[in-house]
Design a protein around this motif. Structure first.
Motif, short mmCIF file in Angstrom:
data_model
loop_
_atom_site.label_atom_id
_atom_site.label_comp_id
_atom_site.label_asym_id
_atom_site.label_seq_id
_atom_site.Cartn_x
_atom_site.Cartn_y
_atom_site.Cartn_z
N ASP A 92 0.95 -1.01 0.05
CA ASP A 92 0.06 0.07 0.09
C ASP A 92 0.89 1.32 0.07
OD1 ASP A 92 -2.51 -1.47 -0.01
OD2 ASP A 92 -2.61 -1.31 2.23
N LEU A 100 4.01 1.62 -0.94
CA LEU A 100 4.61 1.74 -2.41
C LEU A 100 3.92 2.12 -3.43
CD1 LEU A 100 7.01 -1.28 -2.45
CD2 LEU A 100 7.61 1.01 -1.94
N ASN A 101 2.37 1.61 -3.42
CA ASN A 101 1.43 1.83 -4.39
C ASN A 101 0.93 3.37 -4.36
OD1 ASN A 101 1.26 -0.48 -5.64
ND2 ASN A 101 -0.34 -1.18 -4.30
N ASN A 102 0.72 3.87 -3.17
CA ASN A 102 0.48 5.19 -2.82
C ASN A 102 1.63 6.23 -3.07
OD1 ASN A 102 -2.29 4.80 -1.82
ND2 ASN A 102 -1.54 4.45 0.34
N ALA A 103 2.87 5.72 -3.01
CA ALA A 103 4.01 6.55 -3.33
C ALA A 103 4.20 6.76 -4.83
CB ALA A 103 5.31 6.14 -2.70
N SER A 104 3.80 5.58 -5.63
CA SER A 104 3.94 5.64 -7.13
C SER A 104 2.93 6.60 -7.81
CB SER A 104 3.81 4.34 -7.53
OG SER A 104 2.41 3.81 -7.37
N ARG A 105 1.86 6.93 -6.85
CA ARG A 105 0.70 7.94 -7.31
C ARG A 105 1.02 9.44 -6.91
NH1 ARG A 105 -2.54 3.44 -5.33
NH2 ARG A 105 -3.19 2.17 -7.08
N GLY A 106 2.23 9.58 -6.40
CA GLY A 106 2.49 10.70 -5.61
C GLY A 106 2.32 11.17 -4.45
N ARG A 156 3.13 11.76 -0.69
CA ARG A 156 4.33 11.97 0.11
C ARG A 156 4.39 11.06 1.53
NH1 ARG A 156 6.66 16.58 -1.75
NH2 ARG A 156 7.41 17.17 0.24
#
Length: 204
Positions: free
Chosen positions: A2, A4-10, A12
């Motif tokens: 979760d 990494l997925n959130n980070a990949s969407r920008g 912070r």
């Protein structure tokens, strides 16, 4: 995942506390396991190879239960097509399918496996602490927004410290921890709660 997925969407976000390792077990139909002559005492490779030709129930396409099943097949040296991974839904659906032997296995965290074992149709074939390549993979982390962290370092430190102390208490005082957890699981019988607790405690 979760984070990494959130980070990949920008988003912070960063991890500030590691809480536990992988807790998902490979749970199998008990009769199917018995017909194969397997148990938890069987060599791990034999238990992995047993997945050849099996129907494995997953939550949904791309869910951790599906991805982990594919990884385990690869670890067994089996092409993914040599087992059928079927996205069939949540735990209640997978439990019912396992009981009817419509699927031979699924992957889930406790109390799923211990509950299926207690009801007589399931068997924890590969406990989480034996999963090759995953037994020491972080499963639970505490993450926070980086902007919030810069503004609230003291609060973040206290929260992370509290989680660390709780984890240490679970490791050092398992029976006392189990008693503290009982009120939160009133519908689990003692045998299932105890088996579930010690499965997760080993990964804390």
């Amino acid at each position: 995942a979760d984070l990494l997925n959130n980070a990949s969407r920008g988003a912070r976000m960063i991890a500030i506390q590691a809480m536990m390792y992988e807790t998902q077990d490979v749970v199998a139909n008990r009769q199917w396991v018995q017909e194969l002559g397997l148990s938890q005492d069987s060599p791990l490779q034999e238990r992995l190879e047993a997945l050849k030709g099996a129907v494995i129930g997953a939550t949904s396409a791309g869910a951790s239960s599906e991805l982990l099943a594919r990884f385990l097949l690869r670890e067994a040296g089996l092409p993914p097509e040599q087992a059928q991974i079927v996205p069939i839904g949540g735990l209640n659906v997978r439990q019912a399918a396992l009981q009817r032997n419509q699927i031979q296995a699924y992957i889930a965290s406790p109390p799923a496996g211990p509950q299926a074992a207690w009801e007589g149709f399931g068997y924890v074939l590969i406990p989480s602490h034996e999963l090759p390549g995953f037994s020491r993979k972080l499963h639970g982390i505490l993450s926070a927004n980086t902007d919030w962290l810069r503004e609230n370092p003291a609060i973040a430190t206290r929260v992370a410290t509290a989680f660390a102390k709780a984890n240490n208490y679970v490791i050092e005082h398992p029976e006392e921890s189990l008693e503290l957890l009982r009120p939160f699981f009133p519908n689990l019988i003692d045998e299932v709660l105890r088996a579930s607790f010690y499965n997760v405690q080993a990964q804390t």
